[in-house]
Design a protein around this motif. Structure first.
Motif, PDB file in Angstrom:
ATOM      1  N   LEU A   1       7.728  -5.502 -10.655  1.00 20.56           N
ATOM      2  CA  LEU A   1       7.813  -5.639  -9.002  1.00 20.56           C
ATOM      3  C   LEU A   1       8.200  -7.271  -9.183  1.00 20.56           C
ATOM      4  CD1 LEU A   1       7.651  -4.747  -6.057  1.00 20.56           C
ATOM      5  CD2 LEU A   1       5.260  -5.034  -6.446  1.00 20.56           C
ATOM      6  N   PRO A   2       9.316  -7.697  -8.613  1.00 22.71           N
ATOM      7  CA  PRO A   2       9.557  -9.018  -8.319  1.00 22.71           C
ATOM      8  C   PRO A   2       8.626  -9.581  -7.234  1.00 22.71           C
ATOM      9  CG  PRO A   2      11.742  -7.808  -7.993  1.00 22.71           C
ATOM     10  CD  PRO A   2      10.551  -6.924  -8.095  1.00 22.71           C
ATOM     11  N   LEU A   3       8.101 -10.913  -7.506  1.00 25.73           N
ATOM     12  CA  LEU A   3       7.029 -11.480  -6.400  1.00 25.73           C
ATOM     13  C   LEU A   3       7.724 -11.978  -5.109  1.00 25.73           C
ATOM     14  CD1 LEU A   3       4.333 -13.165  -8.483  1.00 25.73           C
ATOM     15  CD2 LEU A   3       4.699 -10.789  -8.049  1.00 25.73           C
ATOM     16  N   ASP A   4       9.007 -12.019  -5.140  1.00 25.90           N
ATOM     17  CA  ASP A   4       9.712 -12.526  -3.926  1.00 25.90           C
ATOM     18  C   ASP A   4       9.296 -11.887  -2.597  1.00 25.90           C
ATOM     19  OD1 ASP A   4      11.245 -14.529  -5.267  1.00 25.90           O
ATOM     20  OD2 ASP A   4      12.548 -12.764  -6.013  1.00 25.90           O
ATOM     21  N   ASN A   5       8.743 -12.640  -1.613  1.00 28.52           N
ATOM     22  CA  ASN A   5       8.459 -12.205  -0.262  1.00 28.52           C
ATOM     23  C   ASN A   5       7.424 -11.173  -0.484  1.00 28.52           C
ATOM     24  OD1 ASN A   5      10.710 -13.577   0.983  1.00 28.52           O
ATOM     25  ND2 ASN A   5      12.062 -12.017   0.140  1.00 28.52           N
ATOM     26  N   LEU A   6       6.417 -11.414  -1.303  1.00 34.04           N
ATOM     27  CA  LEU A   6       5.182 -10.662  -1.331  1.00 34.04           C
ATOM     28  C   LEU A   6       4.201 -11.304  -0.859  1.00 34.04           C
ATOM     29  CD1 LEU A   6       5.163  -8.739  -4.852  1.00 34.04           C
ATOM     30  CD2 LEU A   6       6.332  -7.911  -2.530  1.00 34.04           C
ATOM     31  N   LYS A   7       3.372 -10.506  -0.081  1.00 30.24           N
ATOM     32  CA  LYS A   7       1.978 -10.896   0.234  1.00 30.24           C
ATOM     33  C   LYS A   7       0.923  -9.942   0.151  1.00 30.24           C
ATOM     34  CE  LYS A   7       2.822 -14.913   3.061  1.00 30.24           C
ATOM     35  NZ  LYS A   7       2.808 -15.500   4.158  1.00 30.24           N
ATOM     36  N   LEU A   8      -0.285 -10.568   0.410  1.00 31.62           N
ATOM     37  CA  LEU A   8      -1.394  -9.734   0.183  1.00 31.62           C
ATOM     38  C   LEU A   8      -2.186  -9.485   1.246  1.00 31.62           C
ATOM     39  CD1 LEU A   8      -3.287 -11.497  -2.859  1.00 31.62           C
ATOM     40  CD2 LEU A   8      -1.568  -9.571  -3.173  1.00 31.62           C
ATOM     41  N   ARG A   9      -2.853  -8.246   1.645  1.00 36.17           N
ATOM     42  CA  ARG A   9      -3.801  -8.139   2.578  1.00 36.17           C
ATOM     43  C   ARG A   9      -4.776  -7.202   2.005  1.00 36.17           C
ATOM     44  NH1 ARG A   9       0.445  -4.313   5.487  1.00 36.17           N
ATOM     45  NH2 ARG A   9       0.756  -6.314   6.570  1.00 36.17           N
ATOM     46  N   ASP A  10      -5.977  -7.457   2.886  1.00 30.52           N
ATOM     47  CA  ASP A  10      -7.291  -6.640   2.661  1.00 30.52           C
ATOM     48  C   ASP A  10      -7.101  -5.258   3.188  1.00 30.52           C
ATOM     49  OD1 ASP A  10      -9.165  -9.579   3.131  1.00 30.52           O
ATOM     50  OD2 ASP A  10      -8.683  -8.472   1.008  1.00 30.52           O
ATOM     51  N   VAL A  11      -7.634  -4.259   2.576  1.00 30.78           N
ATOM     52  CA  VAL A  11      -7.557  -2.746   3.111  1.00 30.78           C
ATOM     53  C   VAL A  11      -9.097  -2.440   3.292  1.00 30.78           C
ATOM     54  CG1 VAL A  11      -7.021  -0.631   2.519  1.00 30.78           C
ATOM     55  CG2 VAL A  11      -5.483  -2.223   1.715  1.00 30.78           C
ATOM     56  N   GLU A  12      -9.250  -2.145   4.409  1.00 34.37           N
ATOM     57  CA  GLU A  12     -10.625  -1.786   4.716  1.00 34.37           C
ATOM     58  C   GLU A  12     -11.238  -0.719   4.324  1.00 34.37           C
ATOM     59  OE1 GLU A  12     -11.889  -4.826   7.466  1.00 34.37           O
ATOM     60  OE2 GLU A  12     -12.957  -3.174   6.452  1.00 34.37           O
ATOM     61  N   LYS A  13     -10.548   0.478   4.375  1.00 35.06           N
ATOM     62  CA  LYS A  13     -11.092   1.758   3.392  1.00 35.06           C
ATOM     63  C   LYS A  13      -9.956   2.127   2.836  1.00 35.06           C
ATOM     64  CE  LYS A  13     -15.076   3.815   5.257  1.00 35.06           C
ATOM     65  NZ  LYS A  13     -15.634   2.617   6.011  1.00 35.06           N
ATOM     66  N   GLY A  14     -10.177   1.849   1.363  1.00 34.23           N
ATOM     67  CA  GLY A  14      -9.139   2.116   0.642  1.00 34.23           C
ATOM     68  C   GLY A  14      -9.186   3.623   0.183  1.00 34.23           C
ATOM     69  N   PHE A  15      -8.082   3.754  -0.676  1.00 31.92           N
ATOM     70  CA  PHE A  15      -7.729   5.261  -1.079  1.00 31.92           C
ATOM     71  C   PHE A  15      -9.207   5.928  -2.019  1.00 31.92           C
ATOM     72  CE2 PHE A  15      -6.892   4.108  -5.213  1.00 31.92           C
ATOM     73  CZ  PHE A  15      -6.481   2.471  -5.256  1.00 31.92           C
TER      74      PHE A  15
END
Ligand code: GDP
Ligand code: MG
Length: 653
Positions: A552-566
């Motif tokens: 996965l190329p990193l261009d335009n990627l961002k991170l976010r927190d996920v409250e209740k995950g899978f």
């Protein structure tokens, strides 16, 4: 008395000058200079001396007598004496001594054997019978060098004369003796060079008494032969015999008048001839000059008076001896000072100064123009820096051959750069302090009528500012020290530029296991071996990195927190595309899970290094306020710190 016309003006000018000196100003009536030019022994010194009046003090005679320019400043005063610039303080009362001193001083520079020098002798004559004006006696023009004279004496004298008579304010008396060939007059020639229209040249014909029997100068004196705008004036000075016989000026003037009245060729123009008429003509020039100058002087005085009247108005209701009024006035003034100062610094809508920048505006400029300029100015040699970095790295490894670039090396280098900020910061503080002090001075202008109050106010406020000066410097240095003690490598500004480098090099930033939730995959979630580089995130089946599942190329990627995950038992964060594109197959975001929150944070830090930031508002929210402000400061300085990192940047894994 030699000079009637001048004496009429004296009282007027005296009154003016007295009035001016009583209010501590000088009256700006700079009267024109009068220079005499002409051949040797033409009678220049004689003419000048007559003009001064009754003083008999200039050396005269045959041959070259005047050998240095004599700048004769006449100063109207009650006492009568003379003073030389070259022996200031010595008052000459006897004018025979003045003459001797001129002779001695001439010899001092030129030697006694007829040498000349352009170095002027400055003589000031104080007398109640003179007007403030400057006369210049000059060496006579000659063609043949004698004695110690240089061969190019003709040119030397010419240059000397020109230096004085080119000035527009200089009246030229072109002196030609009547017993020589008038058409060849050197005086008239040189005057014509600098004053071709003859606006400030007056022809003076001397020695009319010495003309050959049967000849006369009627044609020239009637302005027919060589016409001049201001015409010619004939004079008869004292002959050498008269001087030796100490004939006084009064007798000489009488003889001159008799000469013109009794001479058949001059009788009809006798009123326009002679020393008195020459003086009158010069006097007219001076009067004209004064008349030209007076209106300007008058309007200046009027405007001064208006402002003074306004000031007087302000004091109308002021009873100076009432002590309560005094205290009140004092307090008012001090208060006014405070208000003025604040307005100067904070700015104000009323009475905006449109011609100058106020103190506050200048300080603003220091912050926003000068300080950044000082930062940019800091010399920065990248090659040198690279060398330093490599030394730092080697020194930190010591005897070991390191595998990773130590953080310490990075910190050491960065710290060196941050320390460099100290100087421009301190300099800016100095500039601001200076501006504050200027502003104080400007605001105390209003207290000018109370010099001691003004002085004291200035002293107190300035002292206070100086105290603050030191405190501010301490504070700023502390701030920089804080920056030095901890470098937040997690900050996005910081990572941002590191990332640029990684993109180029593709260095691996981190390897490790993560659980990924990709629903289209059977079983939903699965563990993979992840490899994060500056360009991409790849995952493999296992640590062998043989079977690549995806990149996965990193261009335009961002991170976010996920409250209740899978997976409720795990801690989850997600990667998404900022341009609303799918990240992986038909997924807007992919979710990654770790066992602990600490693992999540550590992965996030690695992503930061690769230039993948958390969603905007998430970073700052988590940082304490002081760190935030420090970081913005750091961001400000970042430009200066953005050197390239060594290609072997820390490998994490
Ligand atoms: P300068 O060299 O041009 O300064 O001339 P001076 O003023 O020193 O005069 C030179 C000589 O000429 C002196 O001896 C004067 O007495 C004499 N002299 C100047 N003007 C006249 C004049 O109008 N008539 C007579 N008879 N002698 C004059
Ligand atoms: Mg002379």
């Amino acid at each position: 008395m030699g000079n009637r016309g001048m004496e009429d003006l004296i009282p007027l000018i005296n009154k003016l000058q007295d009035a001016f000196s009583s209010i501590g100003q000088s009256c700006n009536l700079d009267l024109p200079q009068i220079a005499v030019v002409g051949g040797q022994s033409a009678g220049k010194s004689s003419v000048l001396e007559n003009f001064v009046g009754r003083l008999d003090f200039l050396p005269r005679g045959s041959g070259i007598v005047t050998r240095r320019p004599l700048i004769l400043q006449l100063v109207n005063s009650k006492a009568e004496y003379a003073e030389f610039l070259h022996c200031k303080g010595r008052k000459f009362v006897d004018f025979d001594e003045v003459r001797m001193e001129i002779e001695a001083e001439t010899d001092r520079i030129t030697g006694s054997n007829k040498g000349i020098s352009p170095v002027p002798i400055n003589l000031r004559v104080y007398s109640p019978n003179v007007l403030n004006l400057t006369l210049i006696d000059l060496p006579g023009m000659t063609k043949v060098a004698v004695g110690d004279q240089p061969p190019d004496i003709e040119h030397q004298i010419r240059d000397m004369l020109l230096q004085f008579i080119v000035k527009e304010s200089c009246l030229i008396l072109a002196v030609t003796p009547a017993n020589t060939d008038l058409a060849n007059s050197d005086a008239l020639k040189i005057a014509k060079e600098v004053d071709p229209q003859g606006l400030r040249t007056i022809g003076v014909i001397t020695k009319l008494d010495l003309m050959d029997e049967g000849t006369d100068a009627r044609d020239i004196l009637e302005n027919k032969l060589l016409p001049l705008r201001r015409g010619y004036i004939g004079v008869v000075n004292r002959s050498q015999k008269d001087i030796d016989g100490k004939k006084d000026i009064r007798a000489a003037l009488a003889a001159e008048r008799k000469f013109f009245l009794s001479h058949p060729a001059y009788r009809h123009i006798a009123e326009r001839m002679g020393t008195p008429h020459l003086q009158k003509t010069l006097n007219q020039q001076l009067t004209n000059h004064i008349r030209d100058t007076l209106p300007g002087l008058r309007s200046k005085l009027q405007s001064q008076m208006l402002s003074l009247e306004k000031e007087v108005e302000e004091y109308k209701n002021f009873r100076p001896d009432d002590p309560t009024r005094k205290t009140k006035a004092l307090l008012q003034m001090v208060q006014q000072f405070g208000v003025d100062f604040e307005k100067c610094i904070e700015g104000s809508g009323d009475q905006v100064d449109t011609s100058n920048l106020s103190g506050g505006a200048k300080i603003n400029r220091i912050f926003h123009e000068r300080f950044p300029f000082e930062l940019v100015k800091m010399e920065f040699d990248e090659k040198e820096l690279r060398k330093e970095i490599s030394y730092a790295i080697k020194n930190i490894h010591g005897v070991r051959t390191g595998l990773f670039t130590p953080d310490m090396a990075f910190e050491a280098i960065v710290k060196k750069q941050i320390i460099k900020l100290k100087e421009p910061c301190l300099k800016s503080i100095d500039l601001v302090i200076q501006e504050l002090i200027n502003t104080v001075r400007q605001c105390t202008n209003k207290l000018d009528s109370y010099p001691r109050l003004r002085e004291e106010t200035e002293r107190i406020v300035t002292t206070h500012i100086r105290e603050r000066d030191n405190k501010t410097k301490d504070q700023v240095l502390l701030l920089i020290d804080i920056e030095l003690s901890y470098i937040n490598t997690n900050h996005e500004d910081f990572i941002g530029f590191a990332n640029d480098v990684h993109r180029e090099t593709g260095t691996v930033i981190r390897r490790g296991w993560l659980t990924i939730n990709i629903s289209i995959m059977k079983g939903g979630s699965k563990d993979y071996w992840f490899v994060l580089t500056a360009e991409s995130l790849s995952w493999y089946k296992d640590e062998e990195e043989k079977e690549k599942k995806f990149m996965l190329p990193l261009d335009n990627l961002k991170l976010r927190d996920v409250e209740k995950g899978f997976m409720s038992s795990k801690h989850v964060f997600a990667i998404f595309n900022t341009e609303q594109r799918n990240v992986y197959k038909d997924l807007r975001q992919i979710e990654l899970a770790c066992d602990t929150q600490e693992d999540v944070d550590s992965w996030k830090a690695s992503f930061l290094r690769a230039g993948v930031y958390p969603e905007k508002d998430q970073v700052h929210k988590r940082l304490p306020l002081t760190r935030c402000s420090l970081l913005s400061f750091q961001a400000h300085c970042k430009q200066r710190l953005s050197f390239d990192f060594p290609k072997t940047f820390p490998l994490r894994g």
